[in-house]
Every structure is written in structure tokens, then in C-alpha cells.
Design a protein around this motif. Sequence first.
Motif, PDB file in Angstrom:
ATOM      1  N   PRO A  35      16.261  -4.776  16.531  1.00  0.00           N
ATOM      2  CA  PRO A  35      16.859  -5.814  15.586  1.00  0.00           C
ATOM      3  C   PRO A  35      16.443  -7.351  15.997  1.00  0.00           C
ATOM      4  N   ASP A  36      16.281  -7.402  17.162  1.00  0.00           N
ATOM      5  CA  ASP A  36      15.741  -8.824  17.472  1.00  0.00           C
ATOM      6  C   ASP A  36      14.286  -8.875  17.533  1.00  0.00           C
ATOM      7  N   GLN A  37      13.491  -7.973  16.964  1.00  0.00           N
ATOM      8  CA  GLN A  37      12.074  -8.095  17.176  1.00  0.00           C
ATOM      9  C   GLN A  37      11.445  -8.803  15.865  1.00  0.00           C
ATOM     10  N   VAL A  38      10.621  -9.651  15.890  1.00  0.00           N
ATOM     11  CA  VAL A  38       9.909 -10.136  14.563  1.00  0.00           C
ATOM     12  C   VAL A  38       8.599  -9.597  14.443  1.00  0.00           C
ATOM     13  N   MET A  39       8.131  -9.348  13.014  1.00  0.00           N
ATOM     14  CA  MET A  39       6.886  -9.217  12.979  1.00  0.00           C
ATOM     15  C   MET A  39       6.148 -10.411  12.145  1.00  0.00           C
ATOM     16  N   LEU A  40       5.017 -10.879  12.908  1.00  0.00           N
ATOM     17  CA  LEU A  40       4.463 -11.781  12.171  1.00  0.00           C
ATOM     18  C   LEU A  40       3.069 -11.645  11.574  1.00  0.00           C
ATOM     19  N   VAL A  41       3.040 -12.069  10.097  1.00  0.00           N
ATOM     20  CA  VAL A  41       1.928 -11.877   9.488  1.00  0.00           C
ATOM     21  C   VAL A  41       0.830 -12.824   9.090  1.00  0.00           C
ATOM     22  N   GLU A  42      -0.157 -12.532   9.858  1.00  0.00           N
ATOM     23  CA  GLU A  42      -1.316 -13.666   9.816  1.00  0.00           C
ATOM     24  C   GLU A  42      -2.252 -13.555   8.524  1.00  0.00           C
ATOM     25  N   TYR A  43      -2.726 -14.614   8.150  1.00  0.00           N
ATOM     26  CA  TYR A  43      -3.704 -14.428   7.131  1.00  0.00           C
ATOM     27  C   TYR A  43      -4.875 -15.143   7.205  1.00  0.00           C
ATOM     28  N   LYS A  44      -5.954 -15.086   6.597  1.00  0.00           N
ATOM     29  CA  LYS A  44      -7.378 -15.710   6.818  1.00  0.00           C
ATOM     30  C   LYS A  44      -8.214 -15.570   5.743  1.00  0.00           C
ATOM     31  N   PRO A  45      -8.862 -16.845   4.871  1.00  0.00           N
ATOM     32  CA  PRO A  45      -9.439 -16.374   3.771  1.00  0.00           C
ATOM     33  C   PRO A  45     -10.815 -15.863   3.534  1.00  0.00           C
ATOM     34  N   PHE A  46     -11.376 -15.487   4.865  1.00  0.00           N
ATOM     35  CA  PHE A  46     -12.726 -14.695   4.863  1.00  0.00           C
ATOM     36  C   PHE A  46     -12.981 -14.264   6.285  1.00  0.00           C
ATOM     37  N   GLU A  47     -13.953 -13.312   6.455  1.00  0.00           N
ATOM     38  CA  GLU A  47     -14.512 -12.954   7.668  1.00  0.00           C
ATOM     39  C   GLU A  47     -13.546 -12.054   8.389  1.00  0.00           C
ATOM     40  N   PRO A  48     -13.902 -10.957   8.798  1.00  0.00           N
ATOM     41  CA  PRO A  48     -15.267 -10.495   8.578  1.00  0.00           C
ATOM     42  C   PRO A  48     -15.671 -10.084   7.076  1.00  0.00           C
ATOM     43  N   ALA A  49     -14.624  -9.818   6.379  1.00  0.00           N
ATOM     44  CA  ALA A  49     -15.237  -9.517   5.012  1.00  0.00           C
ATOM     45  C   ALA A  49     -15.397 -10.723   4.156  1.00  0.00           C
ATOM     46  N   PHE A  50     -16.098 -10.690   3.310  1.00  0.00           N
ATOM     47  CA  PHE A  50     -16.893 -12.189   2.557  1.00  0.00           C
ATOM     48  C   PHE A  50     -16.471 -12.145   1.133  1.00  0.00           C
ATOM     49  N   TYR A  51     -16.324 -11.120   0.484  1.00  0.00           N
ATOM     50  CA  TYR A  51     -15.903 -10.988  -0.869  1.00  0.00           C
ATOM     51  C   TYR A  51     -14.498 -11.382  -1.169  1.00  0.00           C
ATOM     52  N   HIS A  52     -13.435 -10.303  -0.654  1.00  0.00           N
ATOM     53  CA  HIS A  52     -12.147 -10.567  -0.603  1.00  0.00           C
ATOM     54  C   HIS A  52     -11.607 -10.041   0.631  1.00  0.00           C
ATOM     55  N   THR A  53     -10.363 -10.685   1.072  1.00  0.00           N
ATOM     56  CA  THR A  53     -10.006 -10.199   2.324  1.00  0.00           C
ATOM     57  C   THR A  53      -8.176 -10.112   1.732  1.00  0.00           C
ATOM     58  N   ASP A  54      -7.925  -8.701   2.380  1.00  0.00           N
ATOM     59  CA  ASP A  54      -6.411  -8.414   1.825  1.00  0.00           C
ATOM     60  C   ASP A  54      -5.622  -9.296   1.952  1.00  0.00           C
ATOM     61  N   LEU A  55      -5.497 -10.134   3.242  1.00  0.00           N
ATOM     62  CA  LEU A  55      -4.312 -10.895   3.384  1.00  0.00           C
ATOM     63  C   LEU A  55      -5.095 -12.355   3.495  1.00  0.00           C
ATOM     64  N   ALA A  56      -5.655 -12.969   2.291  1.00  0.00           N
ATOM     65  CA  ALA A  56      -6.431 -14.170   2.519  1.00  0.00           C
ATOM     66  C   ALA A  56      -5.695 -15.503   2.517  1.00  0.00           C
ATOM     67  N   ASP A  57      -4.148 -15.622   2.121  1.00  0.00           N
ATOM     68  CA  ASP A  57      -3.540 -16.849   2.219  1.00  0.00           C
ATOM     69  C   ASP A  57      -2.149 -16.649   2.558  1.00  0.00           C
ATOM     70  N   TRP A  58      -1.461 -17.834   2.538  1.00  0.00           N
ATOM     71  CA  TRP A  58       0.122 -17.686   2.988  1.00  0.00           C
ATOM     72  C   TRP A  58       0.687 -16.968   2.040  1.00  0.00           C
ATOM     73  N   GLY A  59       0.380 -17.208   0.975  1.00  0.00           N
ATOM     74  CA  GLY A  59       1.251 -16.683  -0.493  1.00  0.00           C
ATOM     75  C   GLY A  59       1.140 -14.869  -0.256  1.00  0.00           C
ATOM     76  N   MET A  60      -0.124 -14.551   0.267  1.00  0.00           N
ATOM     77  CA  MET A  60      -0.223 -13.155   0.360  1.00  0.00           C
ATOM     78  C   MET A  60       0.558 -12.590   1.547  1.00  0.00           C
ATOM     79  N   SER A  61       0.615 -13.514   2.565  1.00  0.00           N
ATOM     80  CA  SER A  61       1.511 -13.113   3.756  1.00  0.00           C
ATOM     81  C   SER A  61       2.735 -13.035   3.356  1.00  0.00           C
ATOM     82  N   TYR A  62       3.038 -14.217   2.697  1.00  0.00           N
ATOM     83  CA  TYR A  62       4.605 -14.338   2.258  1.00  0.00           C
ATOM     84  C   TYR A  62       5.222 -13.077   1.505  1.00  0.00           C
ATOM     85  N   ILE A  63       4.410 -12.718   0.339  1.00  0.00           N
ATOM     86  CA  ILE A  63       4.776 -11.365  -0.427  1.00  0.00           C
ATOM     87  C   ILE A  63       4.739 -10.404   0.306  1.00  0.00           C
ATOM     88  N   THR A  64       3.693 -10.160   1.333  1.00  0.00           N
ATOM     89  CA  THR A  64       3.762  -8.817   2.198  1.00  0.00           C
ATOM     90  C   THR A  64       4.802  -8.931   3.154  1.00  0.00           C
TER      91      THR A  64
END
Length: 405
Positions: free
Chosen positions: A182-211
Motif C-alpha cells: 500500500p505504501d509503494q508507488v510506481m512511476l511511469v516514465e515517457y520518452k518521445p523517441f529512441e530506441p524506437a524511431f517511428y512510434h514509442t508506446d509511452l511517448a509523452d506525459w499524456g500517455m504516461s498519465y492515461i497508463t
Amino acid sequence: MDFASDAKFTMTERIFQALDKFRIETPSWGYSDTGTRFGKFLQDAAAIDIADKLADAGQVHYYTGCCPSVALHVLWDFAPGQDPSEVVNLAAKNGVRIGAINPNVFQDQIYKYGSVCNRDAVARKLATDHLIDSVAIAKKVGSKLVSLWFADGSNYPGQANIRWRKQALVDALRKMHASLDPDQVMLVEYKPFEPAFYHTDLADWGMSYITAKAAGPQAKVLVDTGHHYQGQNIEQIVAWLLDDGMLGGFHFNDRRFADDDLTLGSIDPYQVFRIFHEILLYCWERKTEVDVAYMIDQSHIDKPKIEATLQTVATAQELYAKAALVDHAKLAGHQERNEQVDAEECLRNAFFTDVRPAIVEWRKQNNLPADPLHAFRESGYEAKVAMERRERRKQLGLSGTSSYA
Ligand code: RM4
Ligand code: MN
Ligand code: MN
């Protein structure tokens, strides 16, 4: 801290109050040899193993008094089958403790087409199990944070079903969330590109937020300052996440182009100041503290590692102290009356104040060296470990080269 009126405290008192609270976590990988994808330039003094990394992190905390915890990367820092309590003891021996646990689902061959988003159920299960194992490690080492970054993405249009992958990601994170204490927190980071260059599954803060929202109430967004497009207003993202209770933490670093992992504030100190300002303004308005993890994510490829970390920590303290000097009540009044120039001056006055003499005083009061970098250099630690680690590398047969192809 007294949030009611900034004005009743002197500048020095406000800086002291800010520094008393401010802690920043250093990353284990910041002490070892890292490089660009074209190669690594090795340093004799760089850490070889987890014992070295924790010893070096202990140095940074010893001289600064503000880095009591160290982020670890599961595959880089724990030997397979190693009892995590050994690492806890090593940390304690060096005067630090274990901070965020970072699972690693990006370097194994099976992850060529992704980890939790991979179409291959075997890869997905392996990745999900590793996330759950990482939560278990975090529990064993007494860490409240598990910090997620995924290299998942695709390189060519049409290659991937983007929505299918989004659902697979959420599915894995829900399973992981279910295993949190109950006291643990999971942090979800995002990054727009690299190592993939066409699409990144978590590319920005909105995607991290939704996830994170879909994963469960203990999931929050992690903002790595280097993971944004040029010109993006990072402090606005911070303000929005704060307002929604979704800001979990930071990976601090600076960048000139993209994910450069340069020393914090070396390129744009005003950006870091503005981020801290948004946080302190929020605290002042709400009369509350926020539980946000300040962490460094830097890989100095040519600077000496410990010196660069000491520079980073001093910079973070300076910029945080400057942000604590903003006169919030005055600023709020100017904002209400649309007094644009006066409002901006509130920020500029704070930013351009030289807070370094007060920080030196704070260090003296806390029995810390006035100049941590200088004190570290005087100690001769780097030369001593360089000699010992050079010898150990030879004995271990660790080769001194790495190349791109
Ligand atoms: C990524 C990201 C993660 C870090 C990896 C190694 O770019 O910043 O936080 O763990 O690099
Ligand atoms: Mn990061
Ligand atoms: Mn990064």
C-alpha cells in the motif's frame, strides 16, 4: 515550513528552510562507465560493480549531505540470485540507502519487438514477471519506488497496431500494480523517441498519465527533463500533473538536443528554476508539502563521474533555493491584476539572486564542507580508487574497448 507568509522570513532563513527539506537521489549508473552508441571512453576511477557504485554514492552524500538514497537498476546492480539484503548492507556501510528500483525490460534479445507491448506472449510474460519481481526486490530493500521506463515502440509505419500495444501495456501495469504494497508507488516514465524511431508506446506525459490512471491509484507520472521535444514547456506539464495529483517524480538532467543526459542546469538553468517554482508555488497555495521524488538520471560520458554528480547536486540546491525566494503572495497579486512585467520580475529577482553565500552558511551549520567539490578533490579519493579499480579490472580481465560495430 511556514507557508502563511514568506515575507516574515529573511532571505537566508528561506534558503535554509528550503535546503533543510531538499533531497535528491543519485543513480547507480551515473558512477559507472557509460557512453554513446558509438562507443565508451573508459575511466579508471569509474565504478566496476555495485560495491563501487555505492561507495561513490556514499562520497557524494558525505560531502553534500543531501543525497541519502541511490537508485538501482535491477539487471545492472543485482547479480542473478543475489540476496538483495547484501546490497542493503553495502549501502548502509557507505552511509546511504536504496532508493528507486528500476526494472530492465529493454536489453535482452527477446525484447527486440518490445517487452510488455510485444505481440509475443512469451516476451510479454517474461517482462511482466520481471516487473513483479522488481516490486518484490523493492520490498526486500525497503524501497517505496519502482520506476518504469520502456523502450517499447516500432520503427516503421504500419509495423505495429498502436492501440493493441496500448492495451497490452495497461494490462501488464495493472498486474504489476496489484503486487504493490500500500505504501509503494510506481512511476511511469515517457520518452518521445529512441530506441524506437517511428512510434514509442509511452511517448509523452499524456500517455504516461492515461497508463498510470488505468494501472491503479499508486501509479504516477515520472518526468525526465531530457525526454521532451525542443521548446516544450516542461513546467506547464509539471503544473498540470501537480494539479491532478499525478506528479510522482523527476529524472533530472539537461540537454542541448534530445536525451543527452548532460549535467543539470548546464544548458538551461532557468528551466529547472521554473520547474521548482511551479512546485513551490503549488505548496504555498495549498499549504501543503508534496511527495515528489527528485532523482538524477545522468550519464556523464567524459566528465569524471563523482565530480559531475557533485556539480549536479550543488546546481540543484542553488536552483531550488532560488525558487524558494519567489515572493508568492506578491506574485499572486500581480497575476490577479494582470501586471505582467511585475509578475515576471518576481521570478527574475529570485532567479538572479546569488544564493551561494547562504548555501555555504547552511553547509557550515550542518557540518558540511563549504565547497563539496573542492573538499572531494582534496581527499584524493578519485586517484586512490582509480589505481585500485585499474588493477582489479586487469585481474578480472575486463577489456578496455567498446565499439559501435
Ligand atoms: C532512458 C531513461 C531511463 C533510464 C534508461 C537507461 O533513456 O531515461 O530512465 O533508466 O535510459
Ligand atoms: Mn530517465
Ligand atoms: Mn533518458
